[in-house]
Design an enzyme around this catalytic site. Structure first.
Site, PDB file in Angstrom:
ATOM      1  N   ASP A  20       0.836  -1.197   0.000  1.00  0.00           N
ATOM      2  CA  ASP A  20       0.000   0.000   0.000  1.00  0.00           C
ATOM      3  C   ASP A  20       0.876   1.254   0.000  1.00  0.00           C
ATOM      4  O   ASP A  20       1.982   1.255   0.542  1.00  0.00           O
ATOM      5  CB  ASP A  20      -0.906  -0.017   1.236  1.00  0.00           C
ATOM      6  CG  ASP A  20      -2.088   0.922   1.091  1.00  0.00           C
ATOM      7  OD1 ASP A  20      -2.378   1.355  -0.062  1.00  0.00           O
ATOM      8  OD2 ASP A  20      -2.733   1.233   2.111  1.00  0.00           O
ATOM      9  N   GLY A  21       0.342   2.294  -0.622  1.00  0.00           N
ATOM     10  CA  GLY A  21       1.045   3.583  -0.620  1.00  0.00           C
ATOM     11  C   GLY A  21       1.649   3.969  -1.955  1.00  0.00           C
ATOM     12  O   GLY A  21       2.341   4.985  -2.046  1.00  0.00           O
ATOM     13  N   GLY A  23       0.119   5.095  -4.623  1.00  0.00           N
ATOM     14  CA  GLY A  23      -0.490   6.338  -5.107  1.00  0.00           C
ATOM     15  C   GLY A  23       0.101   7.546  -4.388  1.00  0.00           C
ATOM     16  O   GLY A  23       0.464   8.551  -5.016  1.00  0.00           O
ATOM     17  N   ARG A  24       0.225   7.433  -3.061  1.00  0.00           N
ATOM     18  CA  ARG A  24       0.776   8.552  -2.281  1.00  0.00           C
ATOM     19  C   ARG A  24       2.241   8.802  -2.646  1.00  0.00           C
ATOM     20  O   ARG A  24       2.683   9.944  -2.715  1.00  0.00           O
ATOM     21  CB  ARG A  24       0.630   8.261  -0.777  1.00  0.00           C
ATOM     22  CG  ARG A  24      -0.756   8.634  -0.237  1.00  0.00           C
ATOM     23  CD  ARG A  24      -1.007   7.989   1.104  1.00  0.00           C
ATOM     24  NE  ARG A  24      -1.308   6.568   0.940  1.00  0.00           N
ATOM     25  CZ  ARG A  24      -1.366   5.695   1.939  1.00  0.00           C
ATOM     26  NH1 ARG A  24      -1.123   6.096   3.174  1.00  0.00           N
ATOM     27  NH2 ARG A  24      -1.667   4.445   1.701  1.00  0.00           N
ATOM     28  N   ARG A  33      -0.702   8.714 -10.242  1.00  0.00           N
ATOM     29  CA  ARG A  33      -0.752   7.573  -9.320  1.00  0.00           C
ATOM     30  C   ARG A  33      -0.144   6.313  -9.945  1.00  0.00           C
ATOM     31  O   ARG A  33       0.500   5.514  -9.272  1.00  0.00           O
ATOM     32  CB  ARG A  33      -2.211   7.277  -8.922  1.00  0.00           C
ATOM     33  CG  ARG A  33      -2.858   8.347  -8.049  1.00  0.00           C
ATOM     34  CD  ARG A  33      -4.310   7.952  -7.758  1.00  0.00           C
ATOM     35  NE  ARG A  33      -4.390   6.599  -7.236  1.00  0.00           N
ATOM     36  CZ  ARG A  33      -4.159   6.288  -5.957  1.00  0.00           C
ATOM     37  NH1 ARG A  33      -3.874   7.222  -5.083  1.00  0.00           N
ATOM     38  NH2 ARG A  33      -4.228   5.031  -5.560  1.00  0.00           N
ATOM     39  N   HIS A  37       2.545   2.769  -9.054  1.00  0.00           N
ATOM     40  CA  HIS A  37       2.406   1.317  -9.252  1.00  0.00           C
ATOM     41  C   HIS A  37       3.626   0.775 -10.000  1.00  0.00           C
ATOM     42  O   HIS A  37       4.154  -0.276  -9.664  1.00  0.00           O
ATOM     43  CB  HIS A  37       1.124   0.982 -10.012  1.00  0.00           C
ATOM     44  CG  HIS A  37      -0.114   1.437  -9.305  1.00  0.00           C
ATOM     45  ND1 HIS A  37      -0.326   1.190  -7.975  1.00  0.00           N
ATOM     46  CD2 HIS A  37      -1.195   2.137  -9.740  1.00  0.00           C
ATOM     47  CE1 HIS A  37      -1.500   1.716  -7.617  1.00  0.00           C
ATOM     48  NE2 HIS A  37      -2.038   2.299  -8.670  1.00  0.00           N
ATOM     49  N   TRP A  69     -11.925  -1.984  -8.205  1.00  0.00           N
ATOM     50  CA  TRP A  69     -12.614  -1.617  -9.455  1.00  0.00           C
ATOM     51  C   TRP A  69     -13.215  -0.231  -9.352  1.00  0.00           C
ATOM     52  O   TRP A  69     -13.530   0.389 -10.371  1.00  0.00           O
ATOM     53  CB  TRP A  69     -13.724  -2.621  -9.770  1.00  0.00           C
ATOM     54  CG  TRP A  69     -13.238  -4.008 -10.081  1.00  0.00           C
ATOM     55  CD1 TRP A  69     -13.317  -5.101  -9.253  1.00  0.00           C
ATOM     56  CD2 TRP A  69     -12.630  -4.474 -11.297  1.00  0.00           C
ATOM     57  NE1 TRP A  69     -12.776  -6.208  -9.876  1.00  0.00           N
ATOM     58  CE2 TRP A  69     -12.352  -5.851 -11.124  1.00  0.00           C
ATOM     59  CE3 TRP A  69     -12.282  -3.850 -12.496  1.00  0.00           C
ATOM     60  CZ2 TRP A  69     -11.744  -6.619 -12.126  1.00  0.00           C
ATOM     61  CZ3 TRP A  69     -11.683  -4.617 -13.485  1.00  0.00           C
ATOM     62  CH2 TRP A  69     -11.420  -5.989 -13.300  1.00  0.00           C
ATOM     63  N   LEU A 133       9.311 -21.714  -3.315  1.00  0.00           N
ATOM     64  CA  LEU A 133       8.491 -20.628  -2.757  1.00  0.00           C
ATOM     65  C   LEU A 133       7.121 -20.676  -3.422  1.00  0.00           C
ATOM     66  O   LEU A 133       7.030 -20.689  -4.653  1.00  0.00           O
ATOM     67  CB  LEU A 133       9.141 -19.260  -3.034  1.00  0.00           C
ATOM     68  CG  LEU A 133       8.275 -18.029  -2.729  1.00  0.00           C
ATOM     69  CD1 LEU A 133       7.994 -17.908  -1.236  1.00  0.00           C
ATOM     70  CD2 LEU A 133       8.947 -16.745  -3.227  1.00  0.00           C
ATOM     71  N   SER A 198      -8.484  -4.433   4.930  1.00  0.00           N
ATOM     72  CA  SER A 198      -9.096  -4.186   3.616  1.00  0.00           C
ATOM     73  C   SER A 198      -9.464  -5.489   2.897  1.00  0.00           C
ATOM     74  O   SER A 198      -9.160  -5.663   1.704  1.00  0.00           O
ATOM     75  CB  SER A 198      -8.174  -3.323   2.739  1.00  0.00           C
ATOM     76  OG  SER A 198      -7.869  -2.097   3.387  1.00  0.00           O
TER      77      SER A 198
HETATM   78  C1  IPE Z   1      -5.782  -2.746  -0.346  1.00  0.00           C
HETATM   79  O1  IPE Z   1      -5.336  -1.452  -0.499  1.00  0.00           O
HETATM   80  C2  IPE Z   1      -5.753  -3.467  -1.665  1.00  0.00           C
HETATM   81  C3  IPE Z   1      -4.430  -3.735  -2.220  1.00  0.00           C
HETATM   82  C4  IPE Z   1      -3.280  -3.459  -1.649  1.00  0.00           C
HETATM   83  C5  IPE Z   1      -4.422  -4.394  -3.502  1.00  0.00           C
HETATM   84  P1  IPE Z   1      -6.342  -0.231  -0.718  1.00  0.00           P
HETATM   85  O2  IPE Z   1      -5.485   0.973  -0.797  1.00  0.00           O
HETATM   86  O3  IPE Z   1      -7.226  -0.509  -1.862  1.00  0.00           O
HETATM   87  O4  IPE Z   1      -7.206  -0.255   0.622  1.00  0.00           O
HETATM   88  P2  IPE Z   1      -8.044   0.906   1.342  1.00  0.00           P
HETATM   89  O5  IPE Z   1      -9.029   1.414   0.348  1.00  0.00           O
HETATM   90  O6  IPE Z   1      -7.070   1.955   1.748  1.00  0.00           O
HETATM   91  O7  IPE Z   1      -8.669   0.235   2.522  1.00  0.00           O
HETATM   92  C1  IPE Z   2      -1.504  -0.031  -3.349  1.00  0.00           C
HETATM   93  O1  IPE Z   2      -1.246   1.330  -3.437  1.00  0.00           O
HETATM   94  C2  IPE Z   2      -1.550  -0.714  -4.676  1.00  0.00           C
HETATM   95  C3  IPE Z   2      -2.885  -1.169  -5.094  1.00  0.00           C
HETATM   96  C4  IPE Z   2      -3.989  -0.993  -4.455  1.00  0.00           C
HETATM   97  C5  IPE Z   2      -2.923  -1.838  -6.361  1.00  0.00           C
HETATM   98  P1  IPE Z   2      -2.422   2.356  -3.525  1.00  0.00           P
HETATM   99  O2  IPE Z   2      -2.746   2.592  -4.969  1.00  0.00           O
HETATM  100  O3  IPE Z   2      -3.572   1.934  -2.688  1.00  0.00           O
HETATM  101  O4  IPE Z   2      -1.731   3.654  -2.931  1.00  0.00           O
HETATM  102  P2  IPE Z   2      -2.405   4.728  -1.973  1.00  0.00           P
HETATM  103  O5  IPE Z   2      -2.949   3.990  -0.789  1.00  0.00           O
HETATM  104  O6  IPE Z   2      -3.476   5.403  -2.757  1.00  0.00           O
HETATM  105  O7  IPE Z   2      -1.272   5.633  -1.619  1.00  0.00           O
HETATM  106 MG    MG Z   3      -4.069   2.297  -0.746  1.00  0.00          MG
END
Ligand code: IPE
Ligand code: IPE
Ligand code: MG
Length: 242
Positions: A20-21, A23-24, A33, A37, A69, A133, A198
């Protein structure tokens, strides 16, 4: 990676990573964003390599949730293409390293492009005999859907007489989940400082330890993974015992 301080007898058997993170990470740099990825790909493959080096037998990575989605069409399209392209570029190396690749999720979803479905199947078939693995991509994955589908199949087998009602227990439920033979998760890591599941591995994480490093996923290194495992090894797991 200073893995020497890890206790080899107390390695987790199954690690789950909620990456996670991304996008940020991109937004902090004034990028789209999707650039986050793309940057996360190297971090992901470094983590997979580290899992191999550390001898972790099961690694599950959350790459697309059933809720994802709801992101913009552009971002969803990027993630779909990215997941498929990444497989093509990386699967031979993973295969050579003895990695068995699995996909867990609603893979029949008509919104998943046919090419992705074909690539996922190819990667699973190519690596089916590997066992160094077990690498599971949770893709179009949601735990509630997984449990609902298991319930539906259990009910179907009970109705058709293939499963006796009074034998259904938690082992039965485990055996109807997406990946047969997947052990319970020992350690769940979620990057970016968010403290939630999540919809990830709700059943399998019943007794998991949770570690929430602040680092955004594209900056996650093998050193962070070792740090998370060290933290896991400092925990006292009790499983209900006094
Ligand atoms: C959970 O992250 C899904 C994945 C890492 C694929 P999200 O970023 O979608 O979750 P929320 O919306 O912050 O709970
Ligand atoms: C996790 O990063 C990757 C996926 C959900 C595919 P995010 O895209 O959720 O990044 P943030 O949480 O918006 O920073
Ligand atoms: Mg996220």
């Amino acid at each position: 990676m200073s893995e020497s301080r890890l206790d080899p007898d107390r390695m987790p058997r199954h690690v789950g990573i909620i990456l996670d993170g991304n996008g940020r990470w991109a937004q902090q740099r004034g990028l789209q964003r999707t650039a986050g990825h793309a940057a996360g790909e190297q971090a992901l493959f470094d983590a997979i390599q580290a899992a191999l080096d550390l001898g972790i037998p099961w690694l599950t990575v959350y790459t697309f949730s059933t809720e994802n989605w709801s992101r913009s069409d552009d971002e969803v399209a990027f993630l779909m293409h990215f997941n498929q392209d990444l497989l093509l570029r990386r699967r031979d190396d993973l295969h050579a390293d003895g990695v068995r690749i699995y996909f867990m999720g609603d893979l029949d979803d008509p919104r998943i492009p046919e090419l992705n479905k074909a690539r996922m199947k190819e990667a699973e078939e190519l690596t089916v005999d590997n066992d160094r693995l077990h690498l599971v991509f949770a893709f179009n994955y949601g735990s509630r859907l997984e449990l609902a589908e298991a319930a539906r199949r259990i009910a179907g087998d009970a109705l058709s007489g293939n499963l006796a009602l009074d034998t259904i227990d938690s082992e039965t439920v485990s055996s109807y989940l997406y990946v047969a033979g997947m052990p319970d998760a020992d350690l769940i890591i979620r990057t970016s400082g968010e403290h939630r599941l999540s919809n990830f591995l709700l059943w399998q994480a019943a007794y998991a330890e949770f570690v929430f490093p602040e680092v955004l996923f594209p900056d996650f290194t093998p050193g962070h993974l070792v740090e998370c495992i060290a933290e896991y090894q400092r925990r006292k797991r009790r499983f209900g015992r006094a």
